[in-house]
Design a protein around this motif. Structure first.
Motif, PDB file in Angstrom:
ATOM      1  N   GLY A 546     -68.198  -6.627 -45.555  1.00  0.00           N
ATOM      2  CA  GLY A 546     -69.605  -6.602 -45.914  1.00  0.00           C
ATOM      3  C   GLY A 546     -69.948  -5.261 -46.534  1.00  0.00           C
ATOM      4  O   GLY A 546     -69.085  -4.412 -46.749  1.00  0.00           O
ATOM      5  N   ALA A 547     -71.203  -5.053 -46.840  1.00  0.00           N
ATOM      6  CA  ALA A 547     -71.624  -3.806 -47.454  1.00  0.00           C
ATOM      7  C   ALA A 547     -73.064  -3.495 -47.071  1.00  0.00           C
ATOM      8  O   ALA A 547     -73.909  -4.382 -47.031  1.00  0.00           O
ATOM      9  N   SER A 548     -73.314  -2.245 -46.768  1.00  0.00           N
ATOM     10  CA  SER A 548     -74.666  -1.756 -46.526  1.00  0.00           C
ATOM     11  C   SER A 548     -75.034  -0.806 -47.662  1.00  0.00           C
ATOM     12  O   SER A 548     -74.240   0.070 -48.025  1.00  0.00           O
ATOM     13  N   ALA A 567     -79.933   8.986 -50.125  1.00  0.00           N
ATOM     14  CA  ALA A 567     -79.401   7.628 -50.231  1.00  0.00           C
ATOM     15  C   ALA A 567     -78.538   7.287 -49.024  1.00  0.00           C
ATOM     16  O   ALA A 567     -78.558   6.148 -48.528  1.00  0.00           O
ATOM     17  N   ASP A 568     -77.774   8.260 -48.534  1.00  0.00           N
ATOM     18  CA  ASP A 568     -76.920   8.041 -47.359  1.00  0.00           C
ATOM     19  C   ASP A 568     -77.761   7.702 -46.123  1.00  0.00           C
ATOM     20  O   ASP A 568     -77.448   6.764 -45.364  1.00  0.00           O
ATOM     21  N   GLN A 569     -78.833   8.422 -45.915  1.00  0.00           N
ATOM     22  CA  GLN A 569     -79.695   8.163 -44.758  1.00  0.00           C
ATOM     23  C   GLN A 569     -80.332   6.779 -44.843  1.00  0.00           C
ATOM     24  O   GLN A 569     -80.430   6.061 -43.846  1.00  0.00           O
ATOM     25  N   ARG A 570     -80.767   6.392 -46.036  1.00  0.00           N
ATOM     26  CA  ARG A 570     -81.349   5.058 -46.193  1.00  0.00           C
ATOM     27  C   ARG A 570     -80.308   3.963 -45.928  1.00  0.00           C
ATOM     28  O   ARG A 570     -80.629   2.902 -45.422  1.00  0.00           O
ATOM     29  N   MET A 571     -79.059   4.253 -46.303  1.00  0.00           N
ATOM     30  CA  MET A 571     -78.008   3.287 -46.031  1.00  0.00           C
ATOM     31  C   MET A 571     -77.823   3.095 -44.528  1.00  0.00           C
ATOM     32  O   MET A 571     -77.690   1.966 -44.047  1.00  0.00           O
ATOM     33  N   ARG A 576     -78.339   0.081 -39.421  1.00  0.00           N
ATOM     34  CA  ARG A 576     -78.836  -0.095 -38.066  1.00  0.00           C
ATOM     35  C   ARG A 576     -79.778  -1.289 -37.955  1.00  0.00           C
ATOM     36  O   ARG A 576     -79.784  -2.001 -36.950  1.00  0.00           O
ATOM     37  N   SER A 577     -80.569  -1.528 -39.013  1.00  0.00           N
ATOM     38  CA  SER A 577     -81.519  -2.646 -38.960  1.00  0.00           C
ATOM     39  C   SER A 577     -80.803  -3.988 -38.993  1.00  0.00           C
ATOM     40  O   SER A 577     -81.355  -4.998 -38.555  1.00  0.00           O
TER      41      SER A 577
END
Length: 586
Positions: A546-548, A567-571, A576-577
């Motif tokens: 999969g991919a986040s 961008a890393d933090q949003r990923m 987590r969501s």
């Protein structure tokens, strides 16, 4: 696989190698050239000692230059080794391409021959590829042409890292020896030419003999030579060319006399040619062949006179450097691209992203936009920008009949990214007009986060694969590498021409896509995720990952690290969501 720091080391080595190769052509005499060769090994190839053994007219080899130790230089410089002893060493050595290596375990039989040598004793190697003081590594230098005439041998000792050179170091030393052979040949040629010119100038009684000497040196030179007019209406017109230049450009001498170098040079290099001075001028540029292709050459000019007070002519030495340029491009590509996937690596990603950013805060760009300056992407200023996504009835991208309209199969979909051209032509924006940012397109981000406010910007999509570690642990690194290669292919297929897909390291990828709004970027992330999810077949086995995705925005006033971290933090927020969603891998 390469470590993340290795491309930086290679790039640094490439820069050093590039500099010492360039220095080879600056020496004024054969002696200076030989010493420059030795100094370049120490300065650019990370060896502590280097010795240049030059073939004499009688065939024996003399120590002509030494670098790295004054004591060793005083001991062996000028000493001669017989040709037979050298041939014995080169024939018994292990071949590393054109290099020859004799380990200390076999070199004891050479201790009594007449080849000058200097070394110190040392302990036995602690590991397999550790360098021993009695190890011998030679780089033969051959003249260009099919005969492969031996010009000399470079011997090196004591690499600074204490290890035998790997493939990268071997290739660098081999390339340097090849360029050194060309420099030595050219130094000899220049020496012969200078002697001929002195005779032409000072020995009026021996004019015929001097002209014949010049003719032979000109006609039979291994590299191209040309004589052109100086001054007047016909300035620069070629009067005479040798066979080497005619063969290089695929044109007979009778046709060459119709041209000047300005007629033959690549349009992009005409400025370089015009800036090259007549006396002592040097330039690297492309000349056109008869078949329409171009070849990289190095031009070196000098002024000669027909007689002491007669008309002056321009003598140009044309050296084929196509092979060197090809090697430079290959080395540069290896330093900036991931060895496994072929994608731009972390260093290249940061370089491209840094080129789009400036230190000017985004607030100033917005203020400029309100005052008539396009701080964001202005379609009128760039000649009419149309995104490569379908427009819905409302005119909003990404809401047409194709549920986003992103054509992942065709690539650009009619859109020509401005990022593509800026990467191709560089970012050398020079101050002009009223300020230093007059020609810079400022990067601004959509102000509403995930809400599309109509602003177009440079989207940074941070991708982390889900379930990849389990594939590596269960099926091994071979399967994991195959998965990374296929994911890289799917990501590249799913973006437009001009967008960047880079491998940051491990199972992390980054996509740079310019001219997107918030909805476009979200749609692109969904499409790329859907492209990654289908099974990947490796050795008859189907595996899944999969991919986040996290979406950040490049904005002037931010650093590269701040953009990537955003961008890393949003990923990780997205990962987590979706933590409770069952994702199956393998």
């Amino acid at each position: 696989m390469e470590t993340e720091s290795e491309p930086y080391v290679r790039l640094s080595t490439l820069r050093q190698l590039h500099q010492v190769v360039a220095d080879l052509n600056t020496a004024r005499s054969l002696a200076d050239t030989l010493q420059t060769v030795a100094d370049g090994v120490v300065a650019g190839l990370n060896y502590e000692l280097a010795c240049v053994n030059l073939v004499r007219p009688d065939g024996d080899l003399v120590v002509a230059a030494f670098a790295g130790s004054s004591a060793a230089e005083a001991l062996i410089t000028g000493r001669v080794g017989s040709r037979s002893s050298w041939e014995r060493r080169l024939s018994m050595a292990t071949a590393w391409g054109d290099l020859r290596f004799i380990p200390h375990t076999e070199g004891w039989v050479l201790m009594e021959d007449d080849v000058p040598q200097w070394h110190t004793d040392g302990p036995a190697p602690r590991f397999e590829d550790e360098w021993h003081p009695h190890d011998r590594l030679y780089a033969p230098m051959y003249a260009s042409g099919s005969g492969r005439e031996l010009l000399g041998v470079i011997s090196v000792d004591r690499p600074r890292n204490g290890r035998h050179p790997g493939p990268w170091g071997q290739e660098a030393l081999q390339m340097y020896a090849s360029q050194s052979a060309i420099a030595i040949s050219n130094a000899r040629l220049r020496s012969n030419m200078q002697r001929a010119l002195v005779r032409l100038e000072r020995e009026q009684q021996a004019l015929r003999a001097s002209e014949e000497s010049f003719r032979q040196a000109f006609e039979y030179a291994p590299s191209g030579m040309a004589i052109a007019e100086m001054g007047g209406d016909q300035h620069g017109r070629l009067l005479r060319t040798n066979d080497a230049l005619c063969r290089l450009l695929g044109r007979p001498a009778s046709v060459m006399r119709r041209y000047s170098f300005a007629d033959l040079v690549h349009p992009e290099d005409i400025g370089t040619l015009l800036r090259t001075s007549a006396e002592g001028g040097r330039a690297e540029l492309r000349l056109g062949r008869r078949d329409g292709t171009y070849v990289w050459v190095s031009l070196r000019n000098s002024v000669v006179a027909d007689t002491a007070d007669g008309p002056r002519f321009l003598l140009t030495h044309v050296e084929d450097i196509e092979e060197r340029k090809r090697h430079e491009l290959q080395l540069a590509h290896r330093a900036s691209h991931d060895a496994l996937t072929g994608l731009p690596n972390s260093a290249e990603l940061r370089s491209r992203l840094s080129a789009r950013l400036c230190e000017r805060p985004a607030a100033y760009a917005v203020a400029d936009q309100a005052g008539g300056y396009g701080g964001g992407y202005d379609s009128a200023r760039d000649g009419g920008y149309e995104p490569g996504y379908d427009q819905g009835p409302t005119g909003r991208p990404g809401h047409g009949p194709h549920a986003g309209g992103y054509d992942s199969g065709s690539g650009s979909g009619g859109y020509e990214s401005p990022y593509e051209h800026e990467h191709e032509h560089g970012f050398g924006f020079e101050p002009a007009g009223v300020g230093p940012y007059d020609h810079h397109v400022h990067m601004v981000a959509p102000s509403g986060g995930d809400v599309d406010d109509g602003t177009k910007g440079l989207a940074v999509l941070f991708c982390d694969l889900d379930g990849f570690k389990s594939i590596n642990d269960r099926f091994g690194h071979h399967t994991g590498d195959a998965v990374l290669i296929e994911v890289a292919r799917r990501l590249t297929t799913g973006v437009r021409d001009g967008d960047t897909v880079a491998r940051l390291g491990g199972d992390e990828f980054v996509v740079l896509a310019d001219g997107l709004g918030a909805a476009d970027a979200a749609d692109l992330a969904v499409r790329l995720r859907n492209a990654i999810i289908p099974p990947i077949r490796v050795d008859g086995r189907a595996v899944r990952v999969g991919a986040s995705f996290g979406i950040g925005w490049a904005e002037c006033g931010m650093t590269v690290e701040e953009v990537l971290n955003s961008a890393d933090q949003r990923m990780y927020v997205e990962k987590r969501s979706r933590a409770k969603v069952h994702r199956r891998a393998g």
